[in-house]
Scaffold this active site. Structure first.
Site, PDB file in Angstrom:
ATOM      1  NE  ARG A 256      -0.825  -0.297   4.813  1.00 34.99           N
ATOM      2  CZ  ARG A 256      -0.809   0.422   5.766  1.00 34.99           C
ATOM      3  NH1 ARG A 256      -0.741   1.754   5.735  1.00 34.99           N
ATOM      4  NH2 ARG A 256      -0.169  -0.033   6.838  1.00 34.99           N
TER       5      ARG A 256
ATOM      6  CE1 TYR B   3       9.046   7.714   9.795  1.00 34.21           C
ATOM      7  CE2 TYR B   3       9.468  10.258   9.638  1.00 34.21           C
ATOM      8  CZ  TYR B   3       8.834   8.953   8.935  1.00 34.21           C
ATOM      9  OH  TYR B   3       8.720   8.875   7.613  1.00 34.21           O
TER      10      TYR B   3
ATOM     11  CE  LYS C 107      11.522   6.849   7.324  1.00 32.73           C
ATOM     12  NZ  LYS C 107      11.401   5.760   6.306  1.00 32.73           N
TER      13      LYS C 107
ATOM     14  CG  ASN D  46       8.042   1.946   0.929  1.00 29.53           C
ATOM     15  OD1 ASN D  46       7.872   3.046   0.872  1.00 29.53           O
ATOM     16  ND2 ASN D  46       7.098   1.157   1.504  1.00 29.53           N
TER      17      ASN D  46
HETATM   18  P1  NDP Z   1       1.992   3.298   4.786  1.00 31.01           P
HETATM   19  O1  NDP Z   1       1.707   3.455   6.316  1.00 31.01           O
HETATM   20  O2  NDP Z   1       1.007   3.575   3.774  1.00 31.01           O
HETATM   21  O3  NDP Z   1       2.598   1.950   4.440  1.00 31.01           O
HETATM   22  C1  NDP Z   1       3.666   1.621   5.316  1.00 31.01           C
HETATM   23  C2  NDP Z   1       4.001   0.279   5.075  1.00 31.01           C
HETATM   24  O4  NDP Z   1       5.095  -0.296   5.915  1.00 31.01           O
HETATM   25  C3  NDP Z   1       3.108  -0.785   4.855  1.00 31.01           C
HETATM   26  O5  NDP Z   1       3.324  -1.674   3.684  1.00 31.01           O
HETATM   27  C4  NDP Z   1       3.256  -1.603   6.104  1.00 31.01           C
HETATM   28  O6  NDP Z   1       2.793  -3.048   6.146  1.00 31.01           O
HETATM   29  C5  NDP Z   1       4.763  -1.727   6.218  1.00 31.01           C
HETATM   30  N1  NDP Z   1       5.215  -1.922   7.662  1.00 31.01           N
HETATM   31  C6  NDP Z   1       4.652  -1.013   8.921  1.00 31.01           C
HETATM   32  N2  NDP Z   1       5.201  -1.609   9.846  1.00 31.01           N
HETATM   33  C7  NDP Z   1       5.856  -2.526   9.595  1.00 31.01           C
HETATM   34  C8  NDP Z   1       6.660  -3.780  10.205  1.00 31.01           C
HETATM   35  N3  NDP Z   1       6.684  -3.746  11.470  1.00 31.01           N
HETATM   36  N4  NDP Z   1       7.108  -4.903   9.588  1.00 31.01           N
HETATM   37  C9  NDP Z   1       6.971  -4.991   8.171  1.00 31.01           C
HETATM   38  N5  NDP Z   1       6.410  -3.869   7.447  1.00 31.01           N
HETATM   39  C10 NDP Z   1       5.634  -2.797   8.200  1.00 31.01           C
HETATM   40  O7  NDP Z   1       3.039   4.499   4.857  1.00 31.01           O
HETATM   41  P2  NDP Z   1       3.697   5.297   3.572  1.00 31.01           P
HETATM   42  O8  NDP Z   1       3.471   4.664   2.196  1.00 31.01           O
HETATM   43  O9  NDP Z   1       3.204   6.589   3.916  1.00 31.01           O
HETATM   44  O10 NDP Z   1       5.375   5.246   3.882  1.00 31.01           O
HETATM   45  C11 NDP Z   1       6.167   4.225   3.441  1.00 31.01           C
HETATM   46  C12 NDP Z   1       7.640   4.905   3.672  1.00 31.01           C
HETATM   47  O11 NDP Z   1       7.619   6.297   3.275  1.00 31.01           O
HETATM   48  C13 NDP Z   1       8.111   4.885   5.122  1.00 31.01           C
HETATM   49  O12 NDP Z   1       9.332   4.579   5.284  1.00 31.01           O
HETATM   50  C14 NDP Z   1       7.594   6.336   5.511  1.00 31.01           C
HETATM   51  O13 NDP Z   1       8.497   6.507   6.803  1.00 31.01           O
HETATM   52  C15 NDP Z   1       8.145   7.356   4.395  1.00 31.01           C
HETATM   53  N6  NDP Z   1       7.695   8.444   4.141  1.00 31.01           N
HETATM   54  C16 NDP Z   1       6.374   8.639   4.112  1.00 31.01           C
HETATM   55  C17 NDP Z   1       5.918   9.906   3.975  1.00 31.01           C
HETATM   56  C18 NDP Z   1       4.653  10.156   3.672  1.00 31.01           C
HETATM   57  O14 NDP Z   1       4.136  11.525   3.520  1.00 31.01           O
HETATM   58  N7  NDP Z   1       3.712   9.160   3.230  1.00 31.01           N
HETATM   59  C19 NDP Z   1       6.871  11.099   3.989  1.00 31.01           C
HETATM   60  C20 NDP Z   1       8.246  10.742   4.178  1.00 31.01           C
HETATM   61  C21 NDP Z   1       8.560   9.354   4.389  1.00 31.01           C
HETATM   62  P3  NDP Z   1       1.166  -3.099   6.334  1.00 31.01           P
HETATM   63  O15 NDP Z   1       0.348  -2.559   5.438  1.00 31.01           O
HETATM   64  O16 NDP Z   1       1.196  -4.815   6.333  1.00 31.01           O
HETATM   65  O17 NDP Z   1       0.776  -2.786   7.718  1.00 31.01           O
END
Ligand code: NDP
Length: 257
Positions: free
Chosen positions: A11, A164, A168, A98
């Site tokens: 996602r 966080y 990062k 990611n």
């Molecule tokens: P989402 O919350 O939409 O997705 C997070 C993803 O990480 C999901 O696939 C989730 O799996 C997985 N995940 C979370 N916890 C774990 C865990 N303990 N073990 C394995 N997988 C895990 O986040 P985003 O798409 O927004 O973020 C993706 C990346 O981008 C992250 O690293 C975030 O820090 C970074 N980011 C995002 C920003 C934003 O504005 N959205 C800005 C800057 C950085 P599941 O769905 O199964 O829980």
């Protein structure tokens, strides 16, 4: 045929990365947390959603796609996942770290076990996956690429994101060292700093940044595809002289006013 392992690809930004790479002809293996430790029903729901995405990627882009659950707070899952990806795809040409989440709050109120969990997911797992990918690529003589997803919060401190932001920042710093180590093998390692990326209608971050006195000069939030396009560029031959860099993809959010 090229292959990519994308963590957290089910996602949000991860799905955007999977879709863009598949569009460019990569076979994809993505991970999802999937609630395996949260009970049978939760696990089945998440697995069905992930399997549906696998089907959609296979059908839309005519590539192979696989997925597997892995909770990166669990030691054993991290160790297993790289091997599973190799078993499915044979070779890994691209690794995208990611998967991630952030607990927001004051350091004074943060429990030590929550710090450990976030460290496991945001820094320890990417380091271990880079290690496994490096050994694999060197052994198979693959001139591969790794991309780490950082955050603008690595470069600019905001209240409530001490853990966080610092993890990062650690990941972006690790990107440089690993790039130095792997450059001689033709393996490139870069990072991306996303700004405010809209991943769900419910997760609107613009007001947070506006309250911090920051607007987005491009006047829109980013999309998962914006990040996917940058990953695809960094992994392409067009970026063959770029390594150890962090590319900020934030619509200008962090530019000085
Ligand atoms: P989402 O919350 O939409 O997705 C997070 C993803 O990480 C999901 O696939 C989730 O799996 C997985 N995940 C979370 N916890 C774990 C865990 N303990 N073990 C394995 N997988 C895990 O986040 P985003 O798409 O927004 O973020 C993706 C990346 O981008 C992250 O690293 C975030 O820090 C970074 N980011 C995002 C920003 C934003 O504005 N959205 C800005 C800057 C950085 P599941 O769905 O199964 O829980």
């Amino acid at each position: 045929m090229k292959t990519a392992l994308v963590t957290g690809g089910n996602r949000g930004i991860g799905e955007g990365i999977c879709r863009v790479l598949a569009e460019r002809g990569y076979d994809i293996f993505f991970t999802y947390k999937g609630g395996i430790y949260d009970g049978e029903e939760q696990f089945r729901n998440e697995m069905e959603k992930a399997e549906a995405l696998v089907q959609s990627i296979c059908n839309e882009y005519n590539v192979k796609c696989f997925c597997k659950e892995a909770d990166f707070t669990k030691e054993e899952d991290v160790e297993k996942i790289f091997q599973t990806a190799v078993e499915k795809m044979g070779e890994i040409h691209v690794l995208v770290n990611n998967a991630g989440y952030g607990i927001e709050g004051k350091l004074r109120d943060t429990k030590s076990e929550d710090i450990d969990k976030e460290y496991f997911v945001l820094l320890r797992t990417p380091l271990l996956l880079m290690k496994h990918a490096a050994n694999h690529m060197i052994e198979k003589e693959i001139r591969g690429c790794m991309v780490n997803i950082g955050s603008v919060r690595a470069s600019r401190a905001f209240p409530i994101d001490c853990i966080y932001g610092s993890l990062k920042a650690g990941l972006e710093r690790a990107t440089q060292s690993v790039a130095l180590e792997l450059g001689p093998y033709g393996i490139r390692v870069n990072a991306i700093e996303p700004g405010c990326i809209q991943v769900s209608p419910l997760k609107e971050m613009v007001p947070f940044y506006e309250n911090m006195g920051r607007n987005i000069p491009i006047e829109r939030t980013g999309t998962p595809r914006d990040i996917g396009n940058t990953v695809a560029f960094l992994c392409s031959d067009d970026a063959s002289y770029i390594t150890g860099q962090t590319i900020r993809v934030d619509g200008g959010l962090l530019l000085p006013a």
